[in-house]
Design a protein around this motif. Structure first.
Motif, PDB file in Angstrom:
ATOM      1  N   SER A  38       0.812  -1.216   0.000  1.00  0.00           N
ATOM      2  CA  SER A  38       0.000   0.000   0.000  1.00  0.00           C
ATOM      3  C   SER A  38       0.846   1.267   0.000  1.00  0.00           C
ATOM      4  CB  SER A  38      -0.936   0.002   1.209  1.00  0.00           C
ATOM      5  OG  SER A  38      -0.210  -0.142   2.410  1.00  0.00           O
ATOM      6  N   GLY A  39       2.186   1.109   0.009  1.00  0.00           N
ATOM      7  CA  GLY A  39       3.062   2.264  -0.103  1.00  0.00           C
ATOM      8  C   GLY A  39       3.631   2.799   1.194  1.00  0.00           C
ATOM      9  N   TYR A  40       3.310   2.159   2.342  1.00  0.00           N
ATOM     10  CA  TYR A  40       3.826   2.654   3.626  1.00  0.00           C
ATOM     11  C   TYR A  40       5.279   2.228   3.820  1.00  0.00           C
ATOM     12  CZ  TYR A  40      -0.959   3.846   4.932  1.00  0.00           C
ATOM     13  OH  TYR A  40      -2.221   4.398   4.967  1.00  0.00           O
ATOM     14  N   ARG A  41       6.053   3.107   4.432  1.00  0.00           N
ATOM     15  CA  ARG A  41       7.463   2.805   4.708  1.00  0.00           C
ATOM     16  C   ARG A  41       7.570   1.844   5.883  1.00  0.00           C
ATOM     17  NH1 ARG A  41       6.999   8.066   3.293  1.00  0.00           N
ATOM     18  NH2 ARG A  41       8.488   8.961   1.799  1.00  0.00           N
ATOM     19  N   ARG A  42       8.526   0.920   5.790  1.00  0.00           N
ATOM     20  CA  ARG A  42       8.822   0.008   6.885  1.00  0.00           C
ATOM     21  C   ARG A  42      10.340  -0.004   7.083  1.00  0.00           C
ATOM     22  NH1 ARG A  42       4.720   0.888   8.371  1.00  0.00           N
ATOM     23  NH2 ARG A  42       2.904  -0.430   8.742  1.00  0.00           N
ATOM     24  N   PHE A  43      10.779   0.383   8.284  1.00  0.00           N
ATOM     25  CA  PHE A  43      12.203   0.561   8.565  1.00  0.00           C
ATOM     26  C   PHE A  43      12.753  -0.625   9.346  1.00  0.00           C
ATOM     27  CE2 PHE A  43      10.387   4.677   7.888  1.00  0.00           C
ATOM     28  CZ  PHE A  43      11.374   5.445   7.291  1.00  0.00           C
ATOM     29  N   SER A  44      13.961  -1.032   8.991  1.00  0.00           N
ATOM     30  CA  SER A  44      14.648  -2.103   9.704  1.00  0.00           C
ATOM     31  C   SER A  44      15.580  -1.495  10.745  1.00  0.00           C
ATOM     32  CB  SER A  44      15.461  -2.947   8.721  1.00  0.00           C
ATOM     33  OG  SER A  44      16.521  -2.158   8.170  1.00  0.00           O
ATOM     34  N   VAL A  45      16.182  -2.345  11.584  1.00  0.00           N
ATOM     35  CA  VAL A  45      17.167  -1.872  12.559  1.00  0.00           C
ATOM     36  C   VAL A  45      18.345  -1.220  11.842  1.00  0.00           C
ATOM     37  CG1 VAL A  45      18.828  -2.607  14.322  1.00  0.00           C
ATOM     38  CG2 VAL A  45      16.518  -3.575  14.301  1.00  0.00           C
ATOM     39  N   THR A  46      18.732  -1.775  10.705  1.00  0.00           N
ATOM     40  CA  THR A  46      19.827  -1.201   9.924  1.00  0.00           C
ATOM     41  C   THR A  46      19.488   0.211   9.456  1.00  0.00           C
ATOM     42  OG1 THR A  46      20.544  -3.381   9.164  1.00  0.00           O
ATOM     43  CG2 THR A  46      21.271  -1.486   7.877  1.00  0.00           C
ATOM     44  N   ASP A  47      18.238   0.413   9.027  1.00  0.00           N
ATOM     45  CA  ASP A  47      17.816   1.748   8.606  1.00  0.00           C
ATOM     46  C   ASP A  47      17.952   2.752   9.749  1.00  0.00           C
ATOM     47  OD1 ASP A  47      17.088   1.016   5.977  1.00  0.00           O
ATOM     48  OD2 ASP A  47      15.136   0.291   6.677  1.00  0.00           O
ATOM     49  N   VAL A  48      17.567   2.329  10.939  1.00  0.00           N
ATOM     50  CA  VAL A  48      17.660   3.208  12.107  1.00  0.00           C
ATOM     51  C   VAL A  48      19.118   3.516  12.434  1.00  0.00           C
ATOM     52  CG1 VAL A  48      17.114   3.462  14.561  1.00  0.00           C
ATOM     53  CG2 VAL A  48      15.463   2.386  13.028  1.00  0.00           C
ATOM     54  N   GLU A  49      19.980   2.497  12.318  1.00  0.00           N
ATOM     55  CA  GLU A  49      21.410   2.710  12.563  1.00  0.00           C
ATOM     56  C   GLU A  49      21.987   3.723  11.584  1.00  0.00           C
ATOM     57  OE1 GLU A  49      23.371  -1.005  12.420  1.00  0.00           O
ATOM     58  OE2 GLU A  49      22.777  -1.612  14.439  1.00  0.00           O
ATOM     59  N   ARG A  50      21.579   3.621  10.322  1.00  0.00           N
ATOM     60  CA  ARG A  50      22.066   4.569   9.309  1.00  0.00           C
ATOM     61  C   ARG A  50      21.573   5.980   9.626  1.00  0.00           C
ATOM     62  NH1 ARG A  50      24.063   2.053   4.588  1.00  0.00           N
ATOM     63  NH2 ARG A  50      23.574   3.877   3.295  1.00  0.00           N
ATOM     64  N   LEU A  51      20.340   6.085  10.071  1.00  0.00           N
ATOM     65  CA  LEU A  51      19.806   7.391  10.445  1.00  0.00           C
ATOM     66  C   LEU A  51      20.599   7.983  11.609  1.00  0.00           C
ATOM     67  CD1 LEU A  51      15.937   6.898  10.154  1.00  0.00           C
ATOM     68  CD2 LEU A  51      17.307   8.599   8.942  1.00  0.00           C
ATOM     69  N   ARG A  52      20.899   7.158  12.611  1.00  0.00           N
ATOM     70  CA  ARG A  52      21.691   7.626  13.748  1.00  0.00           C
ATOM     71  C   ARG A  52      23.072   8.106  13.289  1.00  0.00           C
ATOM     72  NH1 ARG A  52      19.882   6.790  18.774  1.00  0.00           N
ATOM     73  NH2 ARG A  52      18.161   5.322  19.090  1.00  0.00           N
ATOM     74  N   PHE A  53      23.669   7.371  12.375  1.00  0.00           N
ATOM     75  CA  PHE A  53      24.979   7.749  11.860  1.00  0.00           C
ATOM     76  C   PHE A  53      24.915   9.109  11.168  1.00  0.00           C
ATOM     77  CE2 PHE A  53      28.109   7.919   8.423  1.00  0.00           C
ATOM     78  CZ  PHE A  53      29.276   7.661   9.113  1.00  0.00           C
ATOM     79  N   VAL A  54      23.902   9.298  10.306  1.00  0.00           N
ATOM     80  CA  VAL A  54      23.755  10.554   9.560  1.00  0.00           C
ATOM     81  C   VAL A  54      23.513  11.720  10.516  1.00  0.00           C
ATOM     82  CG1 VAL A  54      22.314  11.804   7.919  1.00  0.00           C
ATOM     83  CG2 VAL A  54      22.907   9.410   7.481  1.00  0.00           C
ATOM     84  N   LEU A  55      22.574  11.552  11.433  1.00  0.00           N
ATOM     85  CA  LEU A  55      22.211  12.637  12.344  1.00  0.00           C
ATOM     86  C   LEU A  55      23.357  12.987  13.288  1.00  0.00           C
ATOM     87  CD1 LEU A  55      18.579  11.463  13.178  1.00  0.00           C
ATOM     88  CD2 LEU A  55      19.251  13.337  11.664  1.00  0.00           C
ATOM     89  N   THR A  56      24.100  11.974  13.734  1.00  0.00           N
ATOM     90  CA  THR A  56      25.243  12.227  14.621  1.00  0.00           C
ATOM     91  C   THR A  56      26.360  12.952  13.873  1.00  0.00           C
ATOM     92  OG1 THR A  56      24.728  10.252  15.919  1.00  0.00           O
ATOM     93  CG2 THR A  56      26.941  11.166  16.157  1.00  0.00           C
ATOM     94  N   ALA A  57      26.611  12.559  12.628  1.00  0.00           N
ATOM     95  CA  ALA A  57      27.648  13.209  11.833  1.00  0.00           C
ATOM     96  C   ALA A  57      27.299  14.667  11.557  1.00  0.00           C
ATOM     97  CB  ALA A  57      27.857  12.460  10.519  1.00  0.00           C
ATOM     98  N   GLN A  58      26.017  14.942  11.343  1.00  0.00           N
ATOM     99  CA  GLN A  58      25.588  16.325  11.128  1.00  0.00           C
ATOM    100  C   GLN A  58      25.718  17.145  12.403  1.00  0.00           C
ATOM    101  OE1 GLN A  58      21.549  15.737   9.538  1.00  0.00           O
ATOM    102  NE2 GLN A  58      22.254  16.606   7.617  1.00  0.00           N
ATOM    103  N   ARG A  59      25.287  16.575  13.520  1.00  0.00           N
ATOM    104  CA  ARG A  59      25.266  17.311  14.783  1.00  0.00           C
ATOM    105  C   ARG A  59      26.644  17.505  15.391  1.00  0.00           C
ATOM    106  NH1 ARG A  59      22.872  14.048  19.609  1.00  0.00           N
ATOM    107  NH2 ARG A  59      24.963  13.147  19.364  1.00  0.00           N
ATOM    108  N   ASP A  60      27.463  16.452  15.406  1.00  0.00           N
ATOM    109  CA  ASP A  60      28.745  16.490  16.102  1.00  0.00           C
ATOM    110  C   ASP A  60      29.900  16.950  15.221  1.00  0.00           C
ATOM    111  OD1 ASP A  60      27.206  15.485  18.074  1.00  0.00           O
ATOM    112  OD2 ASP A  60      28.292  13.599  18.327  1.00  0.00           O
ATOM    113  N   GLN A  61      29.826  16.637  13.913  1.00  0.00           N
ATOM    114  CA  GLN A  61      30.945  16.941  13.024  1.00  0.00           C
ATOM    115  C   GLN A  61      30.593  17.972  11.952  1.00  0.00           C
ATOM    116  OE1 GLN A  61      31.461  12.599  12.132  1.00  0.00           O
ATOM    117  NE2 GLN A  61      33.599  12.989  12.642  1.00  0.00           N
ATOM    118  N   TYR A  62      29.327  18.371  11.881  1.00  0.00           N
ATOM    119  CA  TYR A  62      28.861  19.377  10.912  1.00  0.00           C
ATOM    120  C   TYR A  62      29.205  18.986   9.477  1.00  0.00           C
ATOM    121  CZ  TYR A  62      28.757  21.999  15.282  1.00  0.00           C
ATOM    122  OH  TYR A  62      28.529  22.388  16.577  1.00  0.00           O
ATOM    123  N   LEU A  63      29.104  17.685   9.183  1.00  0.00           N
ATOM    124  CA  LEU A  63      29.474  17.217   7.855  1.00  0.00           C
ATOM    125  C   LEU A  63      28.333  17.434   6.864  1.00  0.00           C
ATOM    126  CD1 LEU A  63      31.260  13.828   8.641  1.00  0.00           C
ATOM    127  CD2 LEU A  63      32.301  16.033   8.162  1.00  0.00           C
TER     128      LEU A  63
END
Length: 257
Positions: A38-63
């Motif tokens: 039906s088009g709804y997104r479904r996230f895995s644990v890996t997806d969440v880990e990647r999100l944490r990596f992206v958000l942490t890199a933006q917040r802590d390293q301003y990348l």
């Protein structure tokens, strides 16, 4: 997991995360959640880990996102350097079973890195001090206690325009960090009135960033606002890098280095 469940997992560490932000990161190819019929997104644990990596890199390293995406691609291909792998371990909470992290999935040989030190403020910076959620309200008394300053010093910071309370008299967490930093600088003989020059310089840089990013937000595209916010974030990161390099160069020159 649904996108709502992902928000619940990430908000304790990233209070400013939104559905539109997650959708924007997906549109940039940083995450690829599965879709139901039906088009709804479904996230895995890996997806969440990647999100944490992206958000942490933006917040802590301003990348910038381009650099973060290159790091993720290096990790996926197995060509990541030790530094990038350690950064990923730090972002995803290796060695601990945190929210969105399945127990026992950490690499045994990687030790999470401690938060970076910022400026001349002694001690490690806590996650709360690195958050950018301006909706978190801090009372005047709490600000005084957390920043280690007195009423007189806070009044001087407010009069100098360095800290501005909200309409209801509350402050945000950035005000706490700013007050603590100003207190540390006062130990070198700098008063609040001397720091006014930093505020004026920051206002000029912010105006330049807004001048470039604001037109993007006026577009009628669905992701216009998210793109404008990301542009502002990346321009601000470049501005900070440029500012740091210029200050270091000028200090070396002043000291005869």
């Amino acid at each position: 997991m649904s996108i709502g469940s992902v928000l619940d997992l990430l908000r304790p560490d990233f209070p400013d995360i939104t559905i539109s932000k997650i959708r924007f990161l997906e549109s940039e190819g940083l995450i690829c959640p599965e879709r139901t019929p039906s088009g709804y997104r479904r996230f895995s644990v890996t997806d969440v880990e990647r999100l944490r990596f992206v958000l942490t890199a933006q917040r802590d390293q301003y990348l910038p996102l381009k650099v973060i995406k290159e790091q993720l691609e290096a990790i996926d291909s197995g060509a990541a350097t030790v530094g990038v792998r350690e950064a990923r371990a730090r972002a995803t909470g290796a060695g601990a079973s945190g929210p969105g992290r399945a127990p026992g999935t950490a690499d045994a040989h990687v030790t999470p890195l401690a938060p970076r030190r910022l400026g001349v403020v002694s001690g490690e910076v806590s996650p709360d001090e690195l958050r950018t959620d301006h909706e978190i309200r801090v009372t005047r008394g709490d600000l005084l206690a957390r920043a280690g300053i007195d009423e007189k010093f806070l009044t001087e910071l407010v009069r100098a325009g360095l800290i501005t309370p909200g309409p209801a008299g509350f402050f945000d967490t950035d005000a706490v960090t700013l007050a603590r930093t100003a207190r540390a600088m006062s130990e070198f003989g700098l008063e609040a009135r001397h720091l006014r020059a930093f505020k004026l310089a920051a206002d000029r840089e912010a105006a330049m960033v807004a001048q470039i990013a604001a037109p993007l937000a006026k577009s009628r595209d669905a992701g216009a606002r998210a793109r404008a916010e990301e542009t502002a974030r990346e321009l601000a990161a470049l501005s900070l890098t440029l500012h740091t390099c210029l200050v270091k160069t000028s200090v070396r020159a002043a000291l005869g280095g």
